[in-house]
Design a protein around this motif. Structure first.
Motif, PDB file in Angstrom:
ATOM      1  N   VAL A  16      49.887  45.027  44.441  1.00  0.00           N
ATOM      2  CA  VAL A  16      50.168  44.185  43.277  1.00  0.00           C
ATOM      3  C   VAL A  16      49.651  42.775  43.553  1.00  0.00           C
ATOM      4  O   VAL A  16      49.864  42.235  44.639  1.00  0.00           O
ATOM      5  CB  VAL A  16      51.676  44.127  42.971  1.00  0.00           C
ATOM      6  N   ALA A  17      48.958  42.191  42.586  1.00  0.00           N
ATOM      7  CA  ALA A  17      48.487  40.801  42.720  1.00  0.00           C
ATOM      8  C   ALA A  17      48.426  40.179  41.331  1.00  0.00           C
ATOM      9  O   ALA A  17      48.590  40.868  40.319  1.00  0.00           O
ATOM     10  CB  ALA A  17      47.117  40.753  43.393  1.00  0.00           C
ATOM     11  N   GLY A  18      48.179  38.899  41.282  1.00  0.00           N
ATOM     12  CA  GLY A  18      48.134  38.220  39.990  1.00  0.00           C
ATOM     13  C   GLY A  18      47.216  37.021  39.995  1.00  0.00           C
ATOM     14  O   GLY A  18      46.891  36.472  41.050  1.00  0.00           O
ATOM     15  N   ILE A  32      41.012  29.195  42.704  1.00  0.00           N
ATOM     16  CA  ILE A  32      40.998  29.415  44.159  1.00  0.00           C
ATOM     17  C   ILE A  32      40.964  30.893  44.523  1.00  0.00           C
ATOM     18  O   ILE A  32      40.940  31.236  45.701  1.00  0.00           O
ATOM     19  CB  ILE A  32      42.206  28.733  44.841  1.00  0.00           C
ATOM     20  N   VAL A  33      40.998  31.771  43.527  1.00  0.00           N
ATOM     21  CA  VAL A  33      40.897  33.212  43.806  1.00  0.00           C
ATOM     22  C   VAL A  33      39.834  33.816  42.899  1.00  0.00           C
ATOM     23  O   VAL A  33      39.512  33.270  41.846  1.00  0.00           O
ATOM     24  CB  VAL A  33      42.247  33.935  43.581  1.00  0.00           C
ATOM     25  N   SER A  34      39.302  34.935  43.320  1.00  0.00           N
ATOM     26  CA  SER A  34      38.296  35.646  42.535  1.00  0.00           C
ATOM     27  C   SER A  34      38.990  36.682  41.657  1.00  0.00           C
ATOM     28  O   SER A  34      39.607  37.615  42.164  1.00  0.00           O
ATOM     29  CB  SER A  34      37.289  36.335  43.465  1.00  0.00           C
ATOM     30  N   VAL A  35      38.904  36.496  40.336  1.00  0.00           N
ATOM     31  CA  VAL A  35      39.501  37.456  39.408  1.00  0.00           C
ATOM     32  C   VAL A  35      38.880  38.828  39.616  1.00  0.00           C
ATOM     33  O   VAL A  35      39.575  39.854  39.613  1.00  0.00           O
ATOM     34  CB  VAL A  35      39.307  36.983  37.950  1.00  0.00           C
ATOM     35  N   ILE A  47      47.879  44.425  38.212  1.00  0.00           N
ATOM     36  CA  ILE A  47      47.458  43.025  38.149  1.00  0.00           C
ATOM     37  C   ILE A  47      48.282  42.328  37.074  1.00  0.00           C
ATOM     38  O   ILE A  47      48.338  42.777  35.932  1.00  0.00           O
ATOM     39  CB  ILE A  47      45.949  42.893  37.828  1.00  0.00           C
ATOM     40  N   ILE A  48      48.927  41.228  37.446  1.00  0.00           N
ATOM     41  CA  ILE A  48      49.691  40.415  36.500  1.00  0.00           C
ATOM     42  C   ILE A  48      48.806  39.230  36.111  1.00  0.00           C
ATOM     43  O   ILE A  48      48.308  38.516  36.983  1.00  0.00           O
ATOM     44  CB  ILE A  48      51.008  39.893  37.112  1.00  0.00           C
ATOM     45  N   LEU A  49      48.579  39.031  34.818  1.00  0.00           N
ATOM     46  CA  LEU A  49      47.683  37.971  34.355  1.00  0.00           C
ATOM     47  C   LEU A  49      48.315  37.169  33.229  1.00  0.00           C
ATOM     48  O   LEU A  49      49.079  37.699  32.423  1.00  0.00           O
ATOM     49  CB  LEU A  49      46.378  38.565  33.807  1.00  0.00           C
ATOM     50  N   THR A  50      47.978  35.884  33.150  1.00  0.00           N
ATOM     51  CA  THR A  50      48.139  35.170  31.893  1.00  0.00           C
ATOM     52  C   THR A  50      46.912  35.548  31.059  1.00  0.00           C
ATOM     53  O   THR A  50      45.798  35.601  31.593  1.00  0.00           O
ATOM     54  CB  THR A  50      48.225  33.646  32.114  1.00  0.00           C
TER      55      THR A  50
END
Length: 921
Positions: free
Chosen positions: A319-321, A329-332, A342-345
């Motif tokens: 699990v990541a978001g 700072i992270v690669s989608v 995947i938790i996203l806005t």
């Protein structure tokens, strides 16, 4: 406590003194410390510093003889967040804290470089887990009040006292992420324990005062009890779902695209966990599912990411978001590729689809939309579903993900009857491509045992019988209108066509506000052959209408709050007027106000002028708490000003109120502060009232309440259902308190619309599923035709050079040919000529966002104008102005025609990108 424990505490006192800031735990130690001792410790910190205060605290502590003080001290450390110190004292093992000494010495040596090279706001989200929450708040406050260097110095002081074992490594990672020069100086043992960075939400994001969407926190699925506090959160994998939750999940488990519509407080998040788990487990060997869960706001994103992680990582799923706070700072692309859930806005996915970093929605097998009733117009949910529907209707052979929507209310839009409501709901289903609306029918009795519908009461309160404050302000408004009308009379009928004929003399109303805005807009666009005369007249009318708006605002505040609050609002306004241009007209208007100021202050302080609505609010609470002293209440109000007023009014009762409000502006409560207030309300039995604006109406999970009060607070049917849903306890009540009969009528209409919505859903559920799918498909085809036809009308940029004039004084500012676009959405002006047109003043709240560092505000430099034009920023290595189009009038050079724009996106100028090479010339 044993004598040995007292002796040990004395022996290890140096470690405690180096680590503890006693002021953070004093409130928890109230049962054991006298008031004068508490004041002595606080004074010691203010006068001599934290270390001396800690020594004094320890001296008082070791002198205590009362039973239970040692356990109380340990509990206080735990509550405040001193986890390392708590562990060390409980085990009498200080080796972990001792191991930090070399890093403390290193940071002390490097403190001057840390202060000058580190931006504390950039790294605070990453290192906040190593600090006490109150320290984070203080660092942000110091940055705002004293600047970034002072904030960095405060951060270093806090780190030097940190009891978290991994703070040196966490700091190193944070510095590397931000590419800070200080990272090269901060040397950390390579074998240091790995650290998981905790990214906090950006609690300084400025938002407008529109409704702020929040989602309910996942509840304990054993809903016969109150939700567990954070420290004792349930293990979801050990809990058995209720029958109504299984009923809600069934269509989705069968693979159908479904909207789940169920009351607030019934555990829809747990239902989504059940659906997600079933979905992932159904794939055969060698195949894998991929789930995306959308949360609209950062606090919801954070809590849902936490819940899904706790539930699924034990089952072996990754699990990541990604949210707006972490997207840089992270690669989608990597997050989507390497994780199962995947938790996203939602805007993150909209941007990724547009850029191609996520090639299509086919990479997912299940999409879950939280608060799915927001899927409409230009909402990011709708942008995602446009992509989905284009793929579906475009004949693509790529598989599409299953779609699940969660909501407490699908709404009815502008429907006036059941037929229109059914059509509205069908359009929502078409937008989400859903063929089923799941509600609880077979297990309704079980649901009603869990979620109680509060009894609703309407209380119409009379306004003040006499209102001297309103009389005085109304007289000032009439005088201001007369001064403005003289300007119109000077011009005669040739010009503004009697636009200032008063259409609505009801001062202190929204209608008057709308009318004065239309007058102001007309006046701004007024033109004369003599440009100097045009500038004089436009500026005069701008000032008169601006003052009328402020007076009107004050009357609205006076109606709902205290006279004092309305007067303070006007005093702040006139203080700002004095600090700006302050020309002859402003001097005259200020003189008129100040002439009445003594009388206004007198009437505002008169106890006989208290607002009857506030008195009635106090009466309701006294009655309810007399009947049930353990009552738990949520009080909904419309504005932050009313939060302050209510807090003041109710705060006269000690330990009664815990307050929370949305960070709708820099003056609002920060997100961590909201979280603290919510946690206090959830877990502290002494905090019995929560005061909130829209932050809590759409879903933040809070302990069961038996009293909901709506103070002049009414919205649409969706908001009504969600605010009412806060009162979940058996025998709960909901009061609507208002002086306006129209407000009560609107709420009664909402009640009717709720029944209409439920009837419409029941009727739609009787449809044959194939018929419903065909209905949805026809709506989708029709909507796509409209969308495509609108898309074909290309908005052609206007390449003609135009003038930008100050909206207040009509003075020339710049040509559009000199405007450049920075980072796709910020507008600057190049050339030395523009610099002569504005003056700058240090920004009262400087801060950084992305590559920008906001340093100053810029104002029109013409004499006695000082109209706000925007801000001055440091962008990478450049110092540039950033202007806002709503501060200007756009004039066509060829025709002289003038236009106003509220947003840059409405102005179709040719976008010329900002070029560093051009600036260097």
């Amino acid at each position: 406590m044993s004598a040995e424990d007292r002796q040990n505490l004395h022996a290890f006192r140096d470690y405690v003194v180096k680590t503890l800031d006693p002021t953070y735990i004093l409130s928890y130690m109230a049962p054991w410390f006298k008031d004068d001792e508490v004041q002595h410790i606080q004074a010691e910190k203010n006068n001599k510093g934290t270390t001396e205060a800690a020594s004094l605290f320890l001296k008082f502590l070791l002198e205590l003889q009362e039973e239970g003080w040692f356990r109380g001290f340990l509990d206080a450390l735990g509550h405040a967040g001193y986890s390392g110190l708590y562990e060390a004292i409980e085990t009498w093992d200080f080796r972990k804290i001792e191991s930090l000494e070399e890093y403390r010495l290193l940071l002390k040596r490097l403190q001057p470089e840390f202060k000058t090279t580190v931006n504390p706001k950039d790294i605070l989200p990453e290192i906040s887990g190593c600090l006490i929450s109150q320290e984070c708040e203080e660092i942000i406050q110091v940055c705002s009040n004293k600047g970034l260097m002072a904030g960095a110095e405060k951060m270093a002081e806090c780190l030097l006292r940190s009891d978290k074992e991994n703070w040196p490594k966490t700091l190193k990672l944070a510095l590397e992420i931000e590419e800070s020069q200080f990272s090269q100086l901060w040397i950390v043992d390579k074998d240091a324990k790995n650290v998981e960075l905790k990214v906090l939400e950006d609690d300084e994001i400025e938002t407008s005062d529109i409704q702020i969407f929040y989602k309910e926190e996942p509840e304990c699925p054993n809903l016969s009890q109150n939700p567990s506090p954070p420290s004792a959160s349930p293990t979801f994998t050990q809990l058995k779902p209720r029958n109504y939750q299984l009923e809600l999940a069934l269509p989705a488990k069968e693979g159908k695209n479904t909207i789940i519509c169920a009351p607030t407080g019934c555990g829809k998040t747990f239902v989504s966990l059940l659906i997600c788990e079933h979905h992932l487990k159904k794939f055969p060997q060698g195949q894998k599912g991929k789930v995306v869960f959308f949360a609209i706001q950062l606090p919801v994103y954070e809590q849902q990411k936490s819940v899904f992680s706790k539930y699924f990582e034990k089952l072996g799923y990754k699990v990541a978001g990604v949210s707006g706070a972490t997207s840089e700072i992270v690669s989608v692309e990597e997050i989507v590729e390497n994780n199962d859930i995947i938790i996203l806005t939602p805007q993150i996915l909209v941007n990724s689809l547009r850029k191609g970093t996520v090639p299509s929605l086919s990479v997912f097998t299940l999409m879950i939309f939280d608060e799915c009733h927001n899927t409409g117009k230009h909402h990011p949910y709708n942008m995602i579903m446009f992509n989905y529907l284009d793929q579906k209707l475009g004949g693509s052979s790529d598989p599409l993900p299953q779609v699940i929507g969660l909501t407490a209310s699908v709404g009815t839009g502008d429907a006036k009857n059941t037929t229109e409501a059914m059509e509205y709901i069908c359009k929502l289903c078409a937008s989400l491509d859903t063929s089923v609306i799941a509600t609880v029918k077979d297990n309704l009795e079980e649901l009603e045992e869990i979620v109680y519908k509060p009894q609703k009461f309407f209380r119409k309160v009379k306004l003040r019988t006499t209102d001297r404050f309103k009389c005085i302000i109304s007289q000032l408004m009439r005088e201001t209108e007369s001064l403005a009308k003289k300007i119109f009379d000077e011009l005669g009928t040739v010009t503004l066509e009697n636009v200032f004929q008063i259409q609505n003399r009801n001062f202190g109303t929204q209608k008057y506000e709308q009318w004065i805005l239309s007058v102001q807009k007309t006046c701004i666009l007024f033109q004369l052959p003599d440009k100097e005369e045009e500038s004089r007249i436009c500026k005069a009318l701008y000032l008169y209408t601006s003052h009328l708006r402020k007076y009107n605002d004050a009357l609205i505040i006076n109606e709902h709050a205290r006279m004092k609050d309305a007067l303070d609002y006007l005093k702040d306004f006139f203080a700002n007027v004095r600090a700006a241009g302050f020309d002859e007209i402003e001097q005259n208007l200020t003189w008129r106000f100040e002439e009445k100021l003594r009388e206004l202050e007198s009437v505002s302080m008169d106890p006989g002028n208290e607002n009857p609505k506030l008195q009635d609010l106090s009466f309701i609470l006294q009655e309810e708490y007399h009947l049930n002293p353990e009552s738990r209440t949520i009080l909904f109000v419309k504005t932050r000003a009313l939060v302050d007023v209510s807090f003041f009014l109710l705060g006269k009762v000690p330990s009664l109120v815990s307050c929370v409000m949305p960070s709708a502006s820099d003056a609002g409560m920060t997100l961590p502060a909201q979280k603290c207030a919510l946690d206090a309300f959830r877990t502290d039995g002494d905090n019995k009232i929560l005061i909130a604006t829209s932050v809590a109406d759409e879903g933040i999970d809070i302990a069961q309440c038996n009293l909901v009060i709506l103070y002049e607070y009414v919205g649409n049917v969706i908001r009504m259902i969600q605010t009412r849903g806060r009162g979940r306890a058996r025998g709960s009540k909901c009061f609507l308190l208002t002086s306006n009969a129209d407000v009560i009528e609107k709420e009664k209409i909402n009640i009717y619309k709720e029944k209409m919505m439920n009837d419409s859903i029941l009727r739609l559920q009787t449809w044959n599923e194939a018929v419903f799918k065909e209905k949805v498909l026809q709506i989708q085809i029709q909507e796509k035709l409209i969308r495509d036809s609108q898309g074909k009308v290309e908005r052609v940029p206007d390449k003609e050079n135009k003038k930008l004039l100050c909206r207040k004084c009509k003075g020339f500012a710049c040509y559009t040919a000199d405007i450049r676009v920075v980072e796709d959405c910020h507008y600057t002006v190049v050339g030395d000529d523009f610099r002569k047109c504005y003056v700058s003043k240090l920004h009262p709240k400087p801060k950084s966002f992305g590559y920008f560092e906001k340093t100053a505000k810029i104002f029109c430099s013409r004499e006695n104008c000082s109209h706000d034009w925007g801000i001055h920023v440091k962008y990478k290595t450049f110092e540039i102005p950033v202007i806002k189009i709503e501060s200007f009038v756009v004039e066509d050079i060829a025709t002289g025609a003038q236009k106003l724009y509220a947003k840059w996106r409405d102005f179709l100028l040719e976008k010329i990108p900002f070029d560093a090479a051009e600036m260097s010339k």
